[in-house]
Design an enzyme around this catalytic site. Structure first.
Site, PDB file in Angstrom:
ATOM      1  N   TYR A 153       0.839  -1.204   0.000  1.00  0.00           N
ATOM      2  CA  TYR A 153       0.000   0.000   0.000  1.00  0.00           C
ATOM      3  C   TYR A 153       0.877   1.259   0.000  1.00  0.00           C
ATOM      4  CZ  TYR A 153      -3.253   3.592   1.682  1.00  0.00           C
ATOM      5  OH  TYR A 153      -3.992   4.746   1.826  1.00  0.00           O
ATOM      6  N   LYS A 157       1.148   4.505  -2.686  1.00  0.00           N
ATOM      7  CA  LYS A 157       0.886   5.900  -2.319  1.00  0.00           C
ATOM      8  C   LYS A 157       2.078   6.796  -2.682  1.00  0.00           C
ATOM      9  CE  LYS A 157      -2.871   5.356  -2.018  1.00  0.00           C
ATOM     10  NZ  LYS A 157      -4.033   6.147  -2.511  1.00  0.00           N
TER      11      LYS A 157
HETATM   12  N1  LIG Z   1      -9.024   6.792   5.291  1.00  0.00           N
HETATM   13  C1  LIG Z   1      -7.789   7.120   5.569  1.00  0.00           C
HETATM   14  O1  LIG Z   1      -7.387   7.190   6.754  1.00  0.00           O
HETATM   15  C2  LIG Z   1      -6.827   7.458   4.479  1.00  0.00           C
HETATM   16  C3  LIG Z   1      -5.522   7.827   4.870  1.00  0.00           C
HETATM   17  C4  LIG Z   1      -4.610   8.162   3.877  1.00  0.00           C
HETATM   18  C5  LIG Z   1      -5.001   8.150   2.547  1.00  0.00           C
HETATM   19  N2  LIG Z   1      -6.280   7.773   2.204  1.00  0.00           N
HETATM   20  C6  LIG Z   1      -6.607   7.762   0.784  1.00  0.00           C
HETATM   21  O2  LIG Z   1      -7.845   8.410   0.578  1.00  0.00           O
HETATM   22  C7  LIG Z   1      -8.520   7.835  -0.561  1.00  0.00           C
HETATM   23  C8  LIG Z   1      -9.944   7.493  -0.193  1.00  0.00           C
HETATM   24  O3  LIG Z   1      -9.906   6.546   0.858  1.00  0.00           O
HETATM   25  P1  LIG Z   1     -11.171   6.256   1.794  1.00  0.00           P
HETATM   26  O4  LIG Z   1     -10.646   6.242   3.181  1.00  0.00           O
HETATM   27  O5  LIG Z   1     -12.296   7.139   1.428  1.00  0.00           O
HETATM   28  O6  LIG Z   1     -11.482   4.738   1.368  1.00  0.00           O
HETATM   29  P2  LIG Z   1     -12.858   3.946   1.312  1.00  0.00           P
HETATM   30  O7  LIG Z   1     -13.816   4.493   2.311  1.00  0.00           O
HETATM   31  O8  LIG Z   1     -12.483   2.508   1.401  1.00  0.00           O
HETATM   32  O9  LIG Z   1     -13.414   4.274  -0.152  1.00  0.00           O
HETATM   33  C9  LIG Z   1     -12.705   3.863  -1.278  1.00  0.00           C
HETATM   34  C10 LIG Z   1     -13.524   4.105  -2.515  1.00  0.00           C
HETATM   35  O10 LIG Z   1     -12.828   3.514  -3.631  1.00  0.00           O
HETATM   36  C11 LIG Z   1     -13.699   2.581  -4.263  1.00  0.00           C
HETATM   37  N3  LIG Z   1     -12.971   1.466  -4.849  1.00  0.00           N
HETATM   38  C12 LIG Z   1     -12.104   0.619  -4.246  1.00  0.00           C
HETATM   39  N4  LIG Z   1     -11.713  -0.337  -5.090  1.00  0.00           N
HETATM   40  C13 LIG Z   1     -12.339  -0.091  -6.266  1.00  0.00           C
HETATM   41  C14 LIG Z   1     -12.353  -0.748  -7.512  1.00  0.00           C
HETATM   42  N5  LIG Z   1     -11.656  -1.876  -7.738  1.00  0.00           N
HETATM   43  N6  LIG Z   1     -13.085  -0.228  -8.507  1.00  0.00           N
HETATM   44  C15 LIG Z   1     -13.815   0.881  -8.309  1.00  0.00           C
HETATM   45  N7  LIG Z   1     -13.865   1.533  -7.136  1.00  0.00           N
HETATM   46  C16 LIG Z   1     -13.133   1.047  -6.120  1.00  0.00           C
HETATM   47  C17 LIG Z   1     -14.610   2.111  -3.153  1.00  0.00           C
HETATM   48  O11 LIG Z   1     -15.742   1.458  -3.690  1.00  0.00           O
HETATM   49  P3  LIG Z   1     -16.689   0.525  -2.745  1.00  0.00           P
HETATM   50  O12 LIG Z   1     -17.410   1.503  -1.876  1.00  0.00           O
HETATM   51  O13 LIG Z   1     -17.554  -0.212  -3.688  1.00  0.00           O
HETATM   52  O14 LIG Z   1     -15.745  -0.351  -1.978  1.00  0.00           O
HETATM   53  C18 LIG Z   1     -14.892   3.428  -2.449  1.00  0.00           C
HETATM   54  O15 LIG Z   1     -15.826   4.193  -3.154  1.00  0.00           O
HETATM   55  C19 LIG Z   1      -7.660   6.631  -0.971  1.00  0.00           C
HETATM   56  O16 LIG Z   1      -6.870   6.983  -2.070  1.00  0.00           O
HETATM   57  C20 LIG Z   1      -6.798   6.360   0.243  1.00  0.00           C
HETATM   58  O17 LIG Z   1      -5.574   5.740  -0.098  1.00  0.00           O
HETATM   59  C21 LIG Z   1      -7.185   7.441   3.146  1.00  0.00           C
END
Ligand SMILES: NC(=O)c1ccc[n+]([C@@H]2O[C@H](COP(=O)([O-])OP(=O)(O)OC[C@H]3O[C@@H](n4cnc5c(N)ncnc54)[C@H](OP(=O)(O)O)[C@@H]3O)[C@@H](O)[C@H]2O)c1
Length: 263
Positions: A153, A157
């Site tokens: 992961y 990133k």
């Molecule tokens: N949350 C954190 O603490 C955090 C920290 C650092 C960086 N980030 C970054 O922030 C961004 C958003 O993360 P988040 O926390 O909002 O994650 P999340 O709640 O898991 O949401 C991820 C989104 O991506 C979609 N997705 C995943 N795999 C997919 C696929 N194969 N095809 C199409 N759509 C797909 C998911 O769809 P489904 O809903 O259908 O699964 C969901 O809409 C990411 O790039 C992550 O790396 C997050």
């Protein structure tokens, strides 16, 4: 008023960014992995124009996402938000025989950047974990290393930052930036995440749609609407080019010639 496409907007930060942009009067097109998630996204984000469907684990479906977006006309900005997390216990191979995490987090934003008609602003969601990414860019497909989910992961990133900066350099007419949202309690972040969820989506909204001169920069890395120092390896032009070459090899898509200039 801006028109914005957001990948992975069926949940989490992507969905929150979509809701905030619509509240601010912008136009938003959503993206979801399948029809069911697409309908759920449309219900959760009233006011969204439509939803584009495609599973980013598949190169063919990712190409189809780009086609669908281009058929909708031009966009002012794209937020490359979709990703999968750091807890995969083994190398899960996609239909293209790539690690699932690499396919969704690294290759899909590369393909979409190449194939979607060029917007004015591109935003790439990275993470503080990119600081631990493997800057050697060796064995991107995890064929020779023993699998480590968190490392895989973190690597992707770092790739997001390298891609944002490579695009900033290759497309001087486009604003291309990366950011980390903090560790926030989404599905990916988990309920124990310590940072404020309500701050996790604001920087990408600001970067994609605001007229604030501080947001209208390129080749920068942000945290909570302020520049933050990225992993120094992300500034290395050779590494940026190496990532682009690898993505071209894996996908068969060329960043430079993917979609003809429309301006
Ligand atoms: N949350 C954190 O603490 C955090 C920290 C650092 C960086 N980030 C970054 O922030 C961004 C958003 O993360 P988040 O926390 O909002 O994650 P999340 O709640 O898991 O949401 C991820 C989104 O991506 C979609 N997705 C995943 N795999 C997919 C696929 N194969 N095809 C199409 N759509 C797909 C998911 O769809 P489904 O809903 O259908 O699964 C969901 O809409 C990411 O790039 C992550 O790396 C997050």
């Amino acid at each position: 008023m801006a028109r914005v496409f957001i990948t992975g907007s069926s949940d989490g930060l992507g969905r929150m960014a979509a809701q905030l942009l619509i509240e601010q009067g912008h136009r938003v097109v959503l993206h979801a992995r399948n029809e069911r998630r697409g309908q759920e996204a449309l219900s959760a984000v009233p006011g969204a124009e439509t939803v584009v469907i495609g599973d980013l684990t598949s190169i063919a479906q990712t190409r189809s996402v780009a086609d669908q977006v281009n058929r909708l006309g031009s966009f002012d900005g794209v937020i490359h938000n979709a990703a999968v997390g750091y807890q995969e216990p083994r190398r899960i191979a996609t239909e293209d025989d790539l690690p699932h995490v690499f396919a969704v987090n690294t290759l899909a934003p590369y393909i979409l950047t190449a194939l979607i008609r060029r917007p004015q602003r591109l935003i790439y969601l990275s993470s503080g974990l990119h600081q631990r990414g493997d800057a050697s860019l060796k064995d991107l497909a995890w064929e020779h290393r023993p699998w480590q989910g968190q490392q895989a992961y973190s690597d992707t990133k770092l790739h997001n930052v390298l891609l944002a900066f490579a695009v900033a350099r290759r497309r001087p007419d486009v604003l291309s930036n990366a950011l980390e949202p903090g560790w926030v309690p989404t599905k990916m972040g988990g309920p124990q995440a310590p940072d404020a969820l309500d701050a996790g989506h604001r920087t990408q909204v600001w970067l994609v749609a605001s007229d604030d001169p501080a947001a209208m920069v390129t080749g920068e890395y942000f945290y909570h609407m302020r520049p933050r120092r990225p992993n120094p390896a992300s500034r290395d032009l050779d590494r940026q080019e190496k990532l682009l070459d690898a993505c071209k090899r894996f996908s068969g898509v060329d960043l430079l010639h993917g979609y003809p200039e429309t301006k």
